[in-house]
Structure formats: structure tokens, C-alpha cells
Design a protein around this motif. Structure first.
Motif, PDB file in Angstrom:
ATOM      1  N   GLY A   1       0.818  -1.218   0.000  1.00 60.89           N
ATOM      2  CA  GLY A   1       0.000   0.000   0.000  1.00 60.89           C
ATOM      3  C   GLY A   1       0.847   1.261   0.000  1.00 60.89           C
ATOM      4  O   GLY A   1       0.540   2.233  -0.707  1.00 60.89           O
ATOM      5  N   LEU A   2       1.933   1.247   0.778  1.00 63.66           N
ATOM      6  CA  LEU A   2       2.795   2.438   0.831  1.00 63.66           C
ATOM      7  C   LEU A   2       3.498   2.669  -0.514  1.00 63.66           C
ATOM      8  O   LEU A   2       3.602   3.813  -0.983  1.00 63.66           O
ATOM      9  CB  LEU A   2       3.823   2.282   1.952  1.00 63.66           C
ATOM     10  CG  LEU A   2       3.271   2.343   3.385  1.00 63.66           C
ATOM     11  CD1 LEU A   2       4.376   2.080   4.395  1.00 63.66           C
ATOM     12  CD2 LEU A   2       2.631   3.702   3.653  1.00 63.66           C
TER      13      LEU A   2
ATOM     14  N   MET B   1       2.469   1.749  -3.484  1.00 63.50           N
ATOM     15  CA  MET B   1       1.510   2.212  -4.494  1.00 63.50           C
ATOM     16  C   MET B   1       0.945   3.584  -4.188  1.00 63.50           C
ATOM     17  O   MET B   1       0.204   4.147  -4.998  1.00 63.50           O
ATOM     18  CB  MET B   1       0.377   1.193  -4.628  1.00 63.50           C
ATOM     19  CG  MET B   1       0.821  -0.102  -5.287  1.00 63.50           C
ATOM     20  SD  MET B   1       1.667   0.163  -6.878  1.00 63.50           S
ATOM     21  CE  MET B   1       0.337   0.787  -7.891  1.00 63.50           C
ATOM     22  N   ALA B   2       1.230   4.106  -3.009  1.00 65.51           N
ATOM     23  CA  ALA B   2       0.858   5.498  -2.726  1.00 65.51           C
ATOM     24  C   ALA B   2       1.971   6.446  -3.148  1.00 65.51           C
ATOM     25  O   ALA B   2       1.714   7.617  -3.445  1.00 65.51           O
ATOM     26  CB  ALA B   2       0.554   5.668  -1.237  1.00 65.51           C
TER      27      ALA B   2
ATOM     28  N   LEU C   1       0.893   6.872 -12.636  1.00 66.35           N
ATOM     29  CA  LEU C   1      -0.194   5.901 -12.494  1.00 66.35           C
ATOM     30  C   LEU C   1      -0.793   5.723 -13.890  1.00 66.35           C
ATOM     31  O   LEU C   1      -1.728   6.437 -14.274  1.00 66.35           O
ATOM     32  CB  LEU C   1      -1.257   6.388 -11.499  1.00 66.35           C
ATOM     33  CG  LEU C   1      -2.347   5.364 -11.148  1.00 66.35           C
ATOM     34  CD1 LEU C   1      -1.764   4.093 -10.553  1.00 66.35           C
ATOM     35  CD2 LEU C   1      -3.357   5.966 -10.177  1.00 66.35           C
TER      36      LEU C   1
ATOM     37  N   SER D   1      -2.588  11.210  -3.374  1.00 64.74           N
ATOM     38  CA  SER D   1      -1.404  10.394  -3.057  1.00 64.74           C
ATOM     39  C   SER D   1      -0.313  11.239  -2.414  1.00 64.74           C
ATOM     40  O   SER D   1       0.348  10.810  -1.460  1.00 64.74           O
ATOM     41  CB  SER D   1      -0.873   9.727  -4.325  1.00 64.74           C
ATOM     42  OG  SER D   1      -1.811   8.830  -4.847  1.00 64.74           O
TER      43      SER D   1
ATOM     44  N   PHE E   1      -1.662   3.634   3.993  1.00 64.97           N
ATOM     45  CA  PHE E   1      -1.466   2.392   3.235  1.00 64.97           C
ATOM     46  C   PHE E   1      -2.762   1.841   2.640  1.00 64.97           C
ATOM     47  O   PHE E   1      -2.731   1.116   1.648  1.00 64.97           O
ATOM     48  CB  PHE E   1      -0.760   1.337   4.088  1.00 64.97           C
ATOM     49  CG  PHE E   1      -1.582   0.732   5.181  1.00 64.97           C
ATOM     50  CD1 PHE E   1      -2.352  -0.392   4.966  1.00 64.97           C
ATOM     51  CD2 PHE E   1      -1.582   1.279   6.456  1.00 64.97           C
ATOM     52  CE1 PHE E   1      -3.094  -0.962   5.974  1.00 64.97           C
ATOM     53  CE2 PHE E   1      -2.311   0.718   7.476  1.00 64.97           C
ATOM     54  CZ  PHE E   1      -3.079  -0.409   7.229  1.00 64.97           C
TER      55      PHE E   1
ATOM     56  N   GLY F   1      -3.102   3.225  -0.894  1.00 69.02           N
ATOM     57  CA  GLY F   1      -2.276   2.498  -1.860  1.00 69.02           C
ATOM     58  C   GLY F   1      -2.778   1.083  -2.083  1.00 69.02           C
ATOM     59  O   GLY F   1      -2.669   0.547  -3.192  1.00 69.02           O
TER      60      GLY F   1
ATOM     61  N   VAL G   1      -5.307   1.030  -4.678  1.00 71.05           N
ATOM     62  CA  VAL G   1      -4.678   1.123  -6.005  1.00 71.05           C
ATOM     63  C   VAL G   1      -4.142  -0.243  -6.434  1.00 71.05           C
ATOM     64  O   VAL G   1      -4.280  -0.650  -7.599  1.00 71.05           O
ATOM     65  CB  VAL G   1      -3.541   2.172  -5.983  1.00 71.05           C
ATOM     66  CG1 VAL G   1      -2.841   2.227  -7.346  1.00 71.05           C
ATOM     67  CG2 VAL G   1      -4.094   3.538  -5.628  1.00 71.05           C
ATOM     68  N   VAL G   2      -3.546  -0.988  -5.475  1.00 76.31           N
ATOM     69  CA  VAL G   2      -3.046  -2.334  -5.780  1.00 76.31           C
ATOM     70  C   VAL G   2      -4.188  -3.226  -6.237  1.00 76.31           C
ATOM     71  O   VAL G   2      -4.082  -3.952  -7.244  1.00 76.31           O
ATOM     72  CB  VAL G   2      -2.345  -2.940  -4.544  1.00 76.31           C
ATOM     73  CG1 VAL G   2      -1.985  -4.396  -4.799  1.00 76.31           C
ATOM     74  CG2 VAL G   2      -1.100  -2.146  -4.199  1.00 76.31           C
TER      75      VAL G   2
END
Length: 564
Positions: free
Chosen positions: A20-21, A23-24, A32, A253, A409, A412, A415-416
Motif C-alpha cells: 500500500g505504501l 503504491m501510494a 499511475l 497520493s 497504506f 495504496g 490502487v493495488v
């Protein structure tokens, strides 16, 4: 299989947070591809710093983390110092413990209904003491300095830190330490602060860090009690994330990284305060003052925690009154009439979220309990014990989901999930809840599990039982009370989760908490009272079962009923 349990827990807690971190971070610098961000740039940061009121949002978030933690910890230490070992200690402990089961949002609604200009306090004091015939024109709730937000957080963090401290005190020989100090002429409260508190704090440092992280990045309580123009940083990030204009997710983000920096700054400032307190405390301990302030410590220790407990409980009473209120003119203390009309109107829409809440909470808690039991049993059979009290130990990983801000997180992680094509489902929400339920279940159960006398299992094995048989037929029945308590804590934690449900469920998995917080903007106190009261009641049922079942099953075995 038991050997895999610690690995599974570490993977489960660390993997999603790291993913998560990461993807942030990428969208924060404009990358992105799914949203058209093909190259790295600083545009999201320029847009973020151009937002009006950003400095105030950051300031309120930072102050909220530090002030909430400092006040909560001071109240807990004063209470323990002023009442340790006395009857008042056990009486107030019983009063405070149920407050842990009240979800943050319900406690925030209760406080808002209590201190609002037309709230219960103003009604009880008017017109006799204040002369008010109409609600005063004062911004008490959602004040620009975040004072009501901090007050709401303090009400909830005091029970948490108190229970963590009580669990840690079992590792210290408190009575012997205090008796030794008393023999040198120190009064009881002074003795406790000088010989017990310095050893206690390292054992509760991680829970303290968790409170700092939570208070500086909380969303649901900030939406109810926090300032609105501008809101706290975490609420602003959520607003940008949910904006129909998807390009604002880049700025969101960047805001996530800024929130991470705010929380890290709060933790560093707290570490600086620790160093300062250590120096000043050493001078105070070596000063030899044995009686100065003893009476004030006793009074403050009892009064402050009693004030917090009574405020929270009266707030819940206020929710109940509002949910049943008919016409209620200011400054009347009570409504002219009481009615069930609001409950009748809300019941058809309550069933779905209540069932969803219970399903998520039950499954997340059972999964967490299974993992915690496997890890603890593996610890007993292998003879390995965690390095408690050390900041850098395996125990730190348990606190990772609590120390890293949720918004940092989870954003993100969404986003994952979108990148791998995972649609928002009930199981994804359960997984999100598991990240936060598992640490609390493990911490609630671990102390009782590790203190279980191993001779019981050895006796069972000498009579022919296998290690697994001794686990199922001896250890688990004898630990029924702490097991049910850990489950009740897990249920309460899951029921109170707002952000994981909202983000991982994409708003399509309504629970009691998400629906109650969504009503905050509407201002319908009657409806909010109904939903908040339901939200507060569900965890309480779990605690009633945790206390009642062992007493019913082990009515002739006092030692197996759990703590009185």
C-alpha cells in the motif's frame, strides 16, 4: 503447521502495508498509467501545496496526535498512581473498561450531543445558570482549533491506555517496589510515580505510539467533531480520493505521503518529549521530595478519569434520549414527548447493515483468533518468548497496522487491488478488518496465554494425552474467559472500523459505522441517535457474552470465570 503461524502473521501484517505504501508513492509523483500518468513529475505536490488551509489542516492533525496522547497518558498514570491497590481503583476500573467497547464514532456522536450549543449540558444549565433562552451562537463542536476533536479522542484513548498499562503492570513487582519506597518515607502516589512509572512506560511505549498515529490521522471522529474549513489532513485526503475528477487522486497520493510525514513528525516530537521528561524526571526522583503534591495527585487521579468515564456514559445516554425524543424545545432539559417513531422509520434500513457488520466482525475475529492461538501455541511448544519492552522486536510488527496511518497504506492498497483487477467484495473488507483486529486479539490474549501454568498440559500428557489433545481438552477450556474477552475486543474493533470498510468496499459494503458516519453531515439528531446507539450496543453484547458465559459454565469453579 504451527511453525508457519508467525510467518503467516508477519506476511499478513507487513505485506499489505508495504504494498500500500509503495503504491501510494508512485501516484504522488505523477506515475499511475491507469489514470494517464506515464511520467514522473512534481505536479501533484504543487497542486497539494496550493490547497487553501493546508497549513492549518497539518497543524490540527499534528496537535491532535500529541495533545490527545499526552493528556490520555497523564490521566492514566495519575489514576494508577493515586488509586493503585485501593477499592476505588477496582471500582473505577470496572466503570472505565466498558468504554473500550464503545466505537469511536458512537463516542464522538455522544460527546457532540452533550457539548453542542443546544446539547444536553446547555439544556441542563439553562436558563437558570446561563440565562440562555436560545442556543448560544458559539462554534463548540467542529471548532477551528480541533479542541472538541481532541476531547472526543481522549475519551476513547484513556480506556485503551489504561487496559494496556494494567496488562503491563503484571510484569512488574509493583507491591514490592512501592513497599520499598514507602519504607524510605515516600507517600504512596509519589512512590508509585518514582519507582513504578519509569519501568512501566517502556512496556506501553508501542501502544502510546499507536495512539499518536491514530489521533493524528483519524477520519471518522474528525468528520464528526473536527473542523470543517479546512478539515484535518486525513479528511481532506479522503475527500480528494473520492472526488469524481480522478486526476485529483494524484494530489491525494501526495497528501498521503504528507500525512505519513505528519505522523512521523509527531512520533519524533514525542521522542523528544520523552528525552526531556527523562531528564526532568531523573532530577525529580533524585530530589527526594517524599510528600509534596501527594494529596493533589490523589484527587487528580480519581477526578480526571471519573470525569472522562462519566462524560462518555452521559453521552451515550444523550444518544438514547435523542433517539426517542419527540418535540424538544430549547432550553427544556427533556423532550415534551417520547416516541418510537424514529426507530420504526430506521428499522427497515438497519437490518442489512447490522447483518453485514456482524458477518464481517465475526469472520475477521475468528480468523484473527485462529492465527493468534496458533502463534501463541507455537511459542509455548518451541520455548521462544518475545522481547517485550524493546522498541525493535517482533512485537513491533503487531503494532505496524496501528502505527502506520490507515489512510496512508489503505489508499495504496486500493490502487493495488484496482491494478490486479480485484473488485470490491465482502471478503476484501474482511481482509482489511483482519489487519486491525489481529493485533488487538493477539495482545488481548497473549498475556493470559503466556501466564497459563504449563504443568496442567504436562499432567495431561503424562496421562496419555497428545500435545494437540492437551491443547484442545485442557488449555482451551481453562482459557475460555480470556478467549471470549479477546473475541469481544476483536468484534468491537471490527465494528468500529470506518476507513477500511469505506475504501476496500468502495462504498458498496454498508455497515452500521459507515452509515452512522454518513449521517453526520445531515444533522438529523434523532436518526443519528438511533444508528449511533445501535453501533454502541453491538460490541457491548460481545462483552456481556464474554463475562456471562464463563460464569455460567464454570459456576462451581471460581478461578476459571475470568477477572471479576
Amino acid at each position: 503447521m504451527l511453525r508457519l503461524a508467525p510467518v503467516v502473521i508477519v506476511t499478513l501484517l507487513v505485506g499489505p502495508i508495504l504494498a500500500g505504501l509503495v503504491m501510494a508513492v508512485l501516484p504522488a509523483f505523477g506515475y499511475l498509467p491507469a489514470l494517464g500518468g506515464e511520467t514522473l513529475s512534481l505536479t501533484p505536490w504543487r497542486e497539494l501545496f496550493a490547497q487553501p488551509g493546508l497549513a492549518r489542516s497539518v497543524g490540527v492533525s499534528l496537535a491532535s496526535g500529541l495533545v490527545t496522547t499526552a493528556v490520555s497518558l497523564a490521566v492514566v498514570l495519575l489514576f494508577l498512581a493515586g488509586t493503585s491497590g485501593s477499592r476505588v481503583h477496582h471500582w473505577i476500573h470496572r466503570l472505565v473498561s466498558p468504554l473500550l467497547s464503545i466505537p469511536h464514532a458512537a463516542a464522538a456522536f455522544g460527546l457532540a450531543f452533550l457539548i453542542a450549543p443546544s446539547g444536553l449540558l446547555a439544556r441542563l444549565a439553562s436558563p437558570g445558570l446561563t440565562g440562555w433562552e436560545r442556543p448560544p451562537d458559539a462554534l463548540i463542536v467542529q471548532d477551528p482549533w480541533g479542541l472538541s476533536l481532541m476531547a472526543g479522542l481522549i475519551l476513547k484513548e484513556i480506556p485503551f491506555l489504561l487496559l494496556m498499562s494494567l496488562a503491563a503492570l503484571h510484569q512488574l513487582d509493583v507491591e514490592r517496589r512501592v513497599a520499598m519506597a514507602r519504607s524510605l518515607g515516600y507517600r504512596p502516589a509519589i512512590a508509585w510515580l518514582k519507582v513504578v512509572a519509569p519501568s512501566l512506560y517502556p512496556l506501553v511505549r508501542l501502544p502510546v505510539f499507536a495512539v499518536i498515529a491514530f489521533a493524528s490521522s483519524v477520519v471518522d471522529v474528525a468528520m464528526i467533531l473536527g473542523p470543517t474549513l479546512p478539515p484535518t489532513l486525513a479528511v481532506s485526503i479522503l475527500t480528494w480520493f473520492n472526488d469524481p475528477d480522478l486526476s485529483r487522486r494524484f494530489m491525494a497520493s501526495a497528501g498521503v505521503l504528507l500525512q505519513l510525514g505528519v505522523t512521523l513528525t509527531a512520533l519524533l516530537l514525542w521522542w523528544g518529549l520523552e528525552c526531556l521528561a527523562r531528564r526532568l524526571g531523573r532530577c525529580w526522583v533524585e530530589g527526594g521530595q517524599r510528600r509534596v503534591g501527594e494529596q493533589a495527585l490523589h484527587v487528580a487521579g480519581k477526578a480526571l478519569i471519573l470525569l472522562a468515564a462519566v462524560t462518555a456514559l452521559v453521552g451515550i445516554v444523550g444518544l438514547a434520549i435523542n433517539s426517542l425524543a419527540g418535540f424538544w424545545r430549547f432550553p427544556d432539559s427533556l423532550p415534551d414527548t417520547f416516541t418510537l417513531q424514529h426507530w420504526q422509520r430506521a428499522l427497515p434500513s438497519l437490518a442489512g447493515p447490522v447483518v453485514t457488520t456482524l458477518v464481517i466482525a465475526t469472520l475477521a475475529t475468528l480468523l484473527a483468533l485462529g492465527l493468534a492461538l496458533a502463534a501463541l501455541e507455537n511459542e509455548q511448544r518451541s520455548g521462544r518468548h518475545p522481547a517485550q519492552g524493546r522498541l525493535l522486536s517482533a512485537l513491533t510488527l503487531l503494532y505496524l497496522p496501528l502505527i502506520v496511518p490507515q489512510i496512508a497504506f489503505l489508499f495504496g492498497l486500493v490502487v493495488v487491488m484496482e491494478a490486479v483487477g480485484t473488485r470490491p467484495t465482502l471478503w476484501l473488507v474482511i481482509f482489511g478488518h483482519l489487519l486491525f483486529v489481529l493485533p488487538y486479539v493477539f495482545l488481548s490474549l497473549s498475556e493470559a496465554y503466556r501466564r497459563f501454568d504449563p504443568r496442567w498440559s504436562r499432567v495431561a500428557q503424562t496421562l496419555g494425552a497428545t500435545p494437540n489433545g492437551a491443547f484442545w481438552r485442557v488449555r482451551l477450556p481453562m482459557l475460555l474467559a480470556p478467549l471470549l474477552t479477546a473475541m469481544a475486543v476483536g468484534l468491537a474493533v471490527s465494528i468500529g472500523q470506518y476507513l477500511p470498510t469505506l475504501l476496500l468496499g468502495a462504498g458498496r459494503v454498508p455497515t452500521v459505522t459507515t452509515e452512522a458516519v454518513a449521517l453526520a453531515g445531515g444533522g438529523n439528531r434523532r436518526l443519528i441517535g438511533v444508528w449511533a446507539l445501535i453501533q454502541a450496543s453491538l460490541p457491548l453484547v460481545g462483552f456481556i457474552i464474554a463475562v456471562g458465559v464463563p460464569r455460567l459454565l464454570w459456576s462451581n469453579r471460581r478461578g476459571m470465570r475470568g477477572a471479576p
